[in-house]
Design a protein around this motif. Structure first.
Motif, PDB file in Angstrom:
ATOM      1  N   THR A 100      42.250  22.022 159.424  1.00 20.03           N
ATOM      2  CA  THR A 100      40.870  21.962 159.426  1.00 20.03           C
ATOM      3  C   THR A 100      40.546  21.552 160.820  1.00 20.03           C
ATOM      4  O   THR A 100      38.972  21.957 161.135  1.00 20.03           O
ATOM      5  CB  THR A 100      40.262  20.560 158.406  1.00 20.03           C
ATOM      6  N   GLU A 101      41.141  21.328 161.893  1.00 23.74           N
ATOM      7  CA  GLU A 101      40.572  20.912 163.114  1.00 23.74           C
ATOM      8  C   GLU A 101      40.568  22.392 164.163  1.00 23.74           C
ATOM      9  O   GLU A 101      40.371  22.121 165.303  1.00 23.74           O
ATOM     10  CB  GLU A 101      41.225  20.077 163.721  1.00 23.74           C
ATOM     11  N   LEU A 102      41.244  23.383 163.407  1.00 25.99           N
ATOM     12  CA  LEU A 102      41.142  24.785 164.338  1.00 25.99           C
ATOM     13  C   LEU A 102      39.770  25.089 164.662  1.00 25.99           C
ATOM     14  O   LEU A 102      38.796  24.743 164.063  1.00 25.99           O
ATOM     15  CB  LEU A 102      41.573  26.019 163.330  1.00 25.99           C
ATOM     16  N   PRO A 103      39.640  25.670 165.807  1.00 22.65           N
ATOM     17  CA  PRO A 103      38.353  26.452 166.278  1.00 22.65           C
ATOM     18  C   PRO A 103      37.928  27.047 165.075  1.00 22.65           C
ATOM     19  O   PRO A 103      38.532  27.736 164.316  1.00 22.65           O
ATOM     20  CB  PRO A 103      38.928  26.978 167.405  1.00 22.65           C
ATOM     21  N   PRO A 104      36.468  27.408 165.182  1.00 22.32           N
ATOM     22  CA  PRO A 104      35.866  28.228 164.094  1.00 22.32           C
ATOM     23  C   PRO A 104      36.105  29.732 164.300  1.00 22.32           C
ATOM     24  O   PRO A 104      36.826  30.011 165.355  1.00 22.32           O
ATOM     25  CB  PRO A 104      34.576  27.990 164.421  1.00 22.32           C
ATOM     26  N   GLU A 105      35.902  30.180 163.285  1.00 25.02           N
ATOM     27  CA  GLU A 105      36.501  31.805 163.520  1.00 25.02           C
ATOM     28  C   GLU A 105      35.569  32.541 164.562  1.00 25.02           C
ATOM     29  O   GLU A 105      34.384  32.235 164.725  1.00 25.02           O
ATOM     30  CB  GLU A 105      35.820  32.505 162.201  1.00 25.02           C
ATOM     31  N   PRO A 106      36.351  33.342 165.276  1.00 21.86           N
ATOM     32  CA  PRO A 106      35.506  34.138 166.333  1.00 21.86           C
ATOM     33  C   PRO A 106      34.788  35.234 165.525  1.00 21.86           C
ATOM     34  O   PRO A 106      34.880  35.515 164.490  1.00 21.86           O
ATOM     35  CB  PRO A 106      36.471  34.892 167.108  1.00 21.86           C
ATOM     36  N   VAL A 107      33.739  35.687 166.264  1.00 18.32           N
ATOM     37  CA  VAL A 107      32.751  36.528 165.632  1.00 18.32           C
ATOM     38  C   VAL A 107      33.412  37.758 165.075  1.00 18.32           C
ATOM     39  O   VAL A 107      33.143  38.049 163.730  1.00 18.32           O
ATOM     40  CB  VAL A 107      31.474  36.742 166.717  1.00 18.32           C
ATOM     41  N   GLU A 108      34.405  38.321 165.706  1.00 15.70           N
ATOM     42  CA  GLU A 108      34.893  39.434 165.271  1.00 15.70           C
ATOM     43  C   GLU A 108      35.470  39.507 163.927  1.00 15.70           C
ATOM     44  O   GLU A 108      35.451  40.229 163.105  1.00 15.70           O
ATOM     45  CB  GLU A 108      35.652  40.248 166.067  1.00 15.70           C
ATOM     46  N   SER A 109      36.116  38.108 163.808  1.00 17.60           N
ATOM     47  CA  SER A 109      36.860  38.011 162.476  1.00 17.60           C
ATOM     48  C   SER A 109      36.004  37.571 161.312  1.00 17.60           C
ATOM     49  O   SER A 109      36.439  37.849 159.949  1.00 17.60           O
ATOM     50  CB  SER A 109      38.031  37.032 162.698  1.00 17.60           C
ATOM     51  N   GLN A 110      34.668  37.267 161.557  1.00 13.27           N
ATOM     52  CA  GLN A 110      34.008  37.153 160.527  1.00 13.27           C
ATOM     53  C   GLN A 110      33.565  38.177 159.618  1.00 13.27           C
ATOM     54  O   GLN A 110      33.158  38.265 158.576  1.00 13.27           O
ATOM     55  CB  GLN A 110      32.596  36.597 161.126  1.00 13.27           C
ATOM     56  N   GLN A 111      34.010  39.347 160.252  1.00 13.51           N
ATOM     57  CA  GLN A 111      33.623  40.828 159.429  1.00 13.51           C
ATOM     58  C   GLN A 111      34.730  40.906 158.614  1.00 13.51           C
ATOM     59  O   GLN A 111      34.607  41.589 157.642  1.00 13.51           O
ATOM     60  CB  GLN A 111      33.493  41.900 160.563  1.00 13.51           C
ATOM     61  N   LEU A 112      35.789  40.224 158.708  1.00 16.41           N
ATOM     62  CA  LEU A 112      37.109  40.524 157.803  1.00 16.41           C
ATOM     63  C   LEU A 112      37.109  39.917 156.717  1.00 16.41           C
ATOM     64  O   LEU A 112      36.466  38.645 156.561  1.00 16.41           O
ATOM     65  CB  LEU A 112      38.193  40.412 158.822  1.00 16.41           C
ATOM     66  N   SER A 113      37.739  40.184 155.749  1.00 19.83           N
ATOM     67  CA  SER A 113      37.985  39.494 154.401  1.00 19.83           C
ATOM     68  C   SER A 113      39.527  39.314 153.933  1.00 19.83           C
ATOM     69  O   SER A 113      40.333  40.070 154.533  1.00 19.83           O
ATOM     70  CB  SER A 113      37.352  40.503 153.576  1.00 19.83           C
ATOM     71  N   LEU A 114      39.894  38.284 153.647  1.00 19.85           N
ATOM     72  CA  LEU A 114      41.148  37.685 153.280  1.00 19.85           C
ATOM     73  C   LEU A 114      41.888  38.923 152.189  1.00 19.85           C
ATOM     74  O   LEU A 114      42.973  39.312 152.208  1.00 19.85           O
ATOM     75  CB  LEU A 114      41.349  36.550 152.760  1.00 19.85           C
ATOM     76  N   PHE A 115      40.968  39.286 151.396  1.00 18.52           N
ATOM     77  CA  PHE A 115      41.416  40.182 150.318  1.00 18.52           C
ATOM     78  C   PHE A 115      40.835  41.501 150.415  1.00 18.52           C
ATOM     79  O   PHE A 115      39.605  41.564 150.813  1.00 18.52           O
ATOM     80  CB  PHE A 115      40.895  39.760 148.654  1.00 18.52           C
TER      81      PHE A 115
ATOM     82  N   ASP B  99      46.416  41.894 147.894  1.00 20.25           N
ATOM     83  CA  ASP B  99      45.135  41.284 147.609  1.00 20.25           C
ATOM     84  C   ASP B  99      45.352  40.561 146.271  1.00 20.25           C
ATOM     85  O   ASP B  99      44.855  39.369 146.499  1.00 20.25           O
ATOM     86  CB  ASP B  99      44.086  42.464 147.300  1.00 20.25           C
ATOM     87  N   ARG B 100      45.842  40.796 145.292  1.00 21.42           N
ATOM     88  CA  ARG B 100      45.884  40.175 144.222  1.00 21.42           C
ATOM     89  C   ARG B 100      47.004  38.971 144.220  1.00 21.42           C
ATOM     90  O   ARG B 100      46.749  37.816 143.754  1.00 21.42           O
ATOM     91  CB  ARG B 100      46.194  41.029 143.041  1.00 21.42           C
ATOM     92  N   GLN B 101      48.019  39.407 144.999  1.00 19.60           N
ATOM     93  CA  GLN B 101      48.932  38.122 145.388  1.00 19.60           C
ATOM     94  C   GLN B 101      48.315  37.019 146.110  1.00 19.60           C
ATOM     95  O   GLN B 101      48.515  36.002 145.787  1.00 19.60           O
ATOM     96  CB  GLN B 101      50.230  38.647 146.069  1.00 19.60           C
ATOM     97  N   ILE B 102      47.618  37.419 147.049  1.00 18.68           N
ATOM     98  CA  ILE B 102      46.889  36.387 147.842  1.00 18.68           C
ATOM     99  C   ILE B 102      45.766  35.617 146.844  1.00 18.68           C
ATOM    100  O   ILE B 102      45.820  34.440 146.988  1.00 18.68           O
ATOM    101  CB  ILE B 102      46.179  36.889 149.012  1.00 18.68           C
ATOM    102  N   GLU B 103      45.003  36.285 146.157  1.00 22.58           N
ATOM    103  CA  GLU B 103      44.075  35.547 145.300  1.00 22.58           C
ATOM    104  C   GLU B 103      44.923  34.660 144.156  1.00 22.58           C
ATOM    105  O   GLU B 103      44.058  33.485 143.930  1.00 22.58           O
ATOM    106  CB  GLU B 103      43.388  36.719 144.233  1.00 22.58           C
ATOM    107  N   ILE B 104      46.015  34.947 143.836  1.00 26.13           N
ATOM    108  CA  ILE B 104      46.940  33.897 142.769  1.00 26.13           C
ATOM    109  C   ILE B 104      47.330  32.694 143.649  1.00 26.13           C
ATOM    110  O   ILE B 104      47.239  31.617 143.406  1.00 26.13           O
ATOM    111  CB  ILE B 104      47.833  34.726 142.059  1.00 26.13           C
ATOM    112  N   ILE B 105      47.909  33.152 144.932  1.00 25.77           N
ATOM    113  CA  ILE B 105      48.682  32.143 145.418  1.00 25.77           C
ATOM    114  C   ILE B 105      47.891  31.256 146.260  1.00 25.77           C
ATOM    115  O   ILE B 105      48.010  29.909 146.393  1.00 25.77           O
ATOM    116  CB  ILE B 105      49.759  32.690 146.732  1.00 25.77           C
TER     117      ILE B 105
END
Ligand code: URA
Length: 198
Positions: free
Chosen positions: A183-198, A106-112
């Motif tokens: 930026t042209e990728l399709p929007p997030e599907p509903v199920e991944s909106q529950q997820l967090s990068l960190f 999580d912290r690596q992703i926050e920095i990078i």
């Protein structure tokens, strides 16, 4: 010292789970602090444990070939694992070990703050695509909180099952184009909106 180098020192001193007893070296990860691309593998194996560096064994040689196929040097990306210490006898990481180690990635992703996260294998897949199967979603990018998440088979899979090799090679070759069109990728599907990068 950079924030990432400082974090890697903290990771190298970690004794938060039992794996600390068995390791030779911690394998925090390596690469560019400002990398666009973050590759996340599973756990260090024997070679990685010996050297304290990610993907330096046979799977790593294939990963290097794959990176070369898109004109990327290892130092230009960042390469890390879900688990920073080798499980004894290369056994599968336990859920509690994955959970305890989660804070470091999580912290690596926050920095990078990479533009694209490439998951290699099922443990990193599970972080962003829980309950998905790799055979169904490999090579299909999604956006998660503005970051492109791209699932790929683990390079070691091709060493056991040769028929996966061209599939992995093809998925890798798509990365530059996906990054360019991010930026042209399709929007997030509903199920991944529950997820967090960190
Ligand atoms: N496999 C992984 O998932 N990570 C490594 O660092 C090496 C092999």
């Amino acid at each position: 010292m950079s924030a990432l180098a400082h974090l890697c020192e903290e990771i190298a001193a970690c004794r938060d789970c039992e794996l600390a007893k068995y390791r030779t070296n911690v394998v925090p990860g390596e690469g560019a602090e400002d990398a666009d691309l973050l590759f996340i593998g599973e756990a260090p194996g024997w070679h990685e444990d010996q050297q304290g560096r990610p993907f330096v064994g046979p799977a790593g040689q294939f990963l290097d070939e794959l990176l070369a196929s898109i004109d990327l040097r290892r130092e230009e990306a960042y390469i890390a694992n879900v688990i920073k210490c080798r499980p004894p006898q290369n056994r599968e990481p336990l859920p509690a070990e994955i959970e305890t180690c989660r804070k470091w990635l999580d912290r690596q992703i926050e920095i990078i703050r990479p533009r694209m996260i490439v998951t290699l294998g099922r443990y990193s897949l599970a972080r962003y695509f829980p309950s998905e199967s790799i055979s169904r979603i490999h090579g299909r990018p999604r956006r998660l909180q503005g970051v492109i998440c791209y699932p790929m088979y683990h390079p070691a899979a091709a060493l056991h099952q040769g028929s996966l090799r061209p599939i992995i090679q093809t998925d890798m070759l798509r990365i530059p184009q996906i990054l360019a069109q991010g930026t042209e990728l399709p929007p997030e599907p509903v199920e991944s909106q529950q997820l967090s990068l960190f």
